[in-house]
Design a protein around this motif. Sequence first.
Motif, PDB file in Angstrom:
ATOM      1  N   GLU A 232       0.813  -1.220   0.000  1.00  0.00           N
ATOM      2  CA  GLU A 232       0.000   0.000   0.000  1.00  0.00           C
ATOM      3  C   GLU A 232       0.843   1.265   0.000  1.00  0.00           C
ATOM      4  OE1 GLU A 232      -3.925   1.739   2.388  1.00  0.00           O
ATOM      5  OE2 GLU A 232      -3.059  -0.221   2.906  1.00  0.00           O
ATOM      6  N   PHE A 233       2.017   1.221   0.611  1.00  0.00           N
ATOM      7  CA  PHE A 233       2.810   2.445   0.779  1.00  0.00           C
ATOM      8  C   PHE A 233       4.270   2.282   0.352  1.00  0.00           C
ATOM      9  CE2 PHE A 233      -0.377   2.256   4.256  1.00  0.00           C
ATOM     10  CZ  PHE A 233      -1.195   3.286   3.823  1.00  0.00           C
ATOM     11  N   GLY A 234       4.537   1.342  -0.539  1.00  0.00           N
ATOM     12  CA  GLY A 234       5.913   1.088  -0.966  1.00  0.00           C
ATOM     13  C   GLY A 234       6.547   2.268  -1.705  1.00  0.00           C
ATOM     14  N   ASP A 235       5.727   3.138  -2.307  1.00  0.00           N
ATOM     15  CA  ASP A 235       6.275   4.270  -3.059  1.00  0.00           C
ATOM     16  C   ASP A 235       6.572   5.485  -2.182  1.00  0.00           C
ATOM     17  OD1 ASP A 235       3.610   4.729  -2.482  1.00  0.00           O
ATOM     18  OD2 ASP A 235       3.215   5.803  -4.366  1.00  0.00           O
ATOM     19  N   LYS A 236       6.293   5.371  -0.886  1.00  0.00           N
ATOM     20  CA  LYS A 236       6.534   6.504   0.011  1.00  0.00           C
ATOM     21  C   LYS A 236       8.006   6.572   0.416  1.00  0.00           C
ATOM     22  CE  LYS A 236       2.225   7.627  -0.014  1.00  0.00           C
ATOM     23  NZ  LYS A 236       1.784   8.838  -0.772  1.00  0.00           N
ATOM     24  N   SER A 237       8.398   7.747   0.928  1.00  0.00           N
ATOM     25  CA  SER A 237       9.797   7.968   1.280  1.00  0.00           C
ATOM     26  C   SER A 237      10.118   7.466   2.673  1.00  0.00           C
ATOM     27  CB  SER A 237      10.119   9.474   1.194  1.00  0.00           C
ATOM     28  OG  SER A 237       9.870   9.969  -0.093  1.00  0.00           O
ATOM     29  N   GLU A 238      11.420   7.349   2.942  1.00  0.00           N
ATOM     30  CA  GLU A 238      11.896   6.960   4.279  1.00  0.00           C
ATOM     31  C   GLU A 238      11.319   7.902   5.336  1.00  0.00           C
ATOM     32  OE1 GLU A 238      16.112   7.007   6.770  1.00  0.00           O
ATOM     33  OE2 GLU A 238      16.130   7.057   4.574  1.00  0.00           O
ATOM     34  N   GLY A 239      10.848   7.341   6.450  1.00  0.00           N
ATOM     35  CA  GLY A 239      10.282   8.138   7.527  1.00  0.00           C
ATOM     36  C   GLY A 239       8.766   8.258   7.461  1.00  0.00           C
ATOM     37  N   PHE A 240       8.160   7.784   6.376  1.00  0.00           N
ATOM     38  CA  PHE A 240       6.708   7.854   6.250  1.00  0.00           C
ATOM     39  C   PHE A 240       6.057   7.005   7.356  1.00  0.00           C
ATOM     40  CE2 PHE A 240       2.706   6.172   4.554  1.00  0.00           C
ATOM     41  CZ  PHE A 240       2.051   7.354   4.247  1.00  0.00           C
ATOM     42  N   GLU A 241       4.956   7.554   7.927  1.00  0.00           N
ATOM     43  CA  GLU A 241       4.310   6.873   9.061  1.00  0.00           C
ATOM     44  C   GLU A 241       2.850   6.551   8.731  1.00  0.00           C
ATOM     45  OE1 GLU A 241       4.753   9.397  12.454  1.00  0.00           O
ATOM     46  OE2 GLU A 241       6.855   8.868  12.759  1.00  0.00           O
ATOM     47  N   VAL A 242       2.445   5.370   9.192  1.00  0.00           N
ATOM     48  CA  VAL A 242       1.046   4.936   9.081  1.00  0.00           C
ATOM     49  C   VAL A 242       0.504   4.834  10.506  1.00  0.00           C
ATOM     50  CG1 VAL A 242      -0.536   3.156   8.279  1.00  0.00           C
ATOM     51  CG2 VAL A 242       1.564   3.643   6.982  1.00  0.00           C
ATOM     52  N   VAL A 243      -0.485   5.661  10.819  1.00  0.00           N
ATOM     53  CA  VAL A 243      -1.037   5.716  12.174  1.00  0.00           C
ATOM     54  C   VAL A 243      -2.351   4.942  12.198  1.00  0.00           C
ATOM     55  CG1 VAL A 243      -1.824   7.210  14.044  1.00  0.00           C
ATOM     56  CG2 VAL A 243       0.011   7.986  12.501  1.00  0.00           C
ATOM     57  N   CYS A 244      -2.413   3.980  13.121  1.00  0.00           N
ATOM     58  CA  CYS A 244      -3.608   3.126  13.261  1.00  0.00           C
ATOM     59  C   CYS A 244      -4.140   3.270  14.688  1.00  0.00           C
ATOM     60  CB  CYS A 244      -3.270   1.671  12.966  1.00  0.00           C
ATOM     61  SG  CYS A 244      -2.534   1.379  11.343  1.00  0.00           S
ATOM     62  N   PRO A 245      -5.038   4.217  14.940  1.00  0.00           N
ATOM     63  CA  PRO A 245      -5.495   4.490  16.307  1.00  0.00           C
ATOM     64  C   PRO A 245      -6.223   3.311  16.974  1.00  0.00           C
ATOM     65  CG  PRO A 245      -6.035   6.310  14.829  1.00  0.00           C
ATOM     66  CD  PRO A 245      -5.587   5.191  13.973  1.00  0.00           C
ATOM     67  N   LEU A 246      -6.963   2.504  16.192  1.00  0.00           N
ATOM     68  CA  LEU A 246      -7.749   1.419  16.799  1.00  0.00           C
ATOM     69  C   LEU A 246      -6.873   0.354  17.436  1.00  0.00           C
ATOM     70  CD1 LEU A 246     -10.705   0.808  14.285  1.00  0.00           C
ATOM     71  CD2 LEU A 246     -10.778   1.922  16.521  1.00  0.00           C
ATOM     72  N   ILE A 247      -5.678   0.169  16.885  1.00  0.00           N
ATOM     73  CA  ILE A 247      -4.797  -0.874  17.448  1.00  0.00           C
ATOM     74  C   ILE A 247      -3.588  -0.246  18.142  1.00  0.00           C
ATOM     75  CG2 ILE A 247      -5.498  -2.655  15.805  1.00  0.00           C
ATOM     76  CD1 ILE A 247      -3.043  -2.022  14.138  1.00  0.00           C
TER      77      ILE A 247
END
Length: 271
Positions: A232-247
């Motif tokens: 889903e996010f392989g094209d993003k740069s180093e340091g990119f964050e995915v925030v998942c509040p439910l877990i």
Amino acid sequence: MEQQNIREHNGVTFSVEEAAAWLLELDRRTKSSQNGRNSIDELASAIFNKVDKVNGKALSTNDFSNEERELLLSFKKSLEEQIINDGGNYDGLEITKGMVIFTNENQQAIINGITGGIKRFTIVNRSTNFLTRINSNADNLEPDALPIELPSGMAQVGIKGFAHFKLSESLNKYEMVNGLGIPYAPEHLGITEKQAIIVKPDGSTEVMELDEVEIYKNAQATPMTKADLNNEFGDKSEGFEVVCPLINSIYKKRSDSTNSNWDKILTETIS
């Protein structure tokens, strides 16, 4: 004829010597210091070729040369105003004054070419609803119209305040030399919220994409794997964050690789 020794003039008798001395003195007192002014023929010629006095001029007044007269008229024109009340496309706007003021409120004024032959002019925009748009090197101009050259390779510009233009005889074009109140370059209109206009060191502008630094997945209820994140996010740069509040998890990308490792950071909800 035999010359007499004694002559009479107005009741006075003069000797030949006295008359000669009298004529010599008269000649001395009336003789011109300029050559060519001491005979009847010479005086007649000088009078015939005299220059008449012109009303409003002293006899020593010098006339302007054609170049000086043209410069003076050009300066006079630069102080005069030409008001343009209507917008629309101008493929050959005739400019006759040095200060061109746009007051159009019906539609935008778009200038593609200039006629009139004026050397320098200033465009002032007093419209409250429209910018005065200048197109660079436009095609399909009216006969005798000259195009406009904008700086830094710009295709268009919108004038909110004023801009100065001069005729370049070597280019056979008008050039915009400076301006104030030019809030944007219209060729950059339509950029998205994920783009930005940057100014490069050479003064030109460029549209660049903005990188996201994080994204919220508020509906993510299960842990994500490395494969999930890179798919889903392989094209993003180093340091990119995915925030998942439910877990209570944040996934942070370790490199620019499309198969990057990710760090998982556990979070705690504070209420």
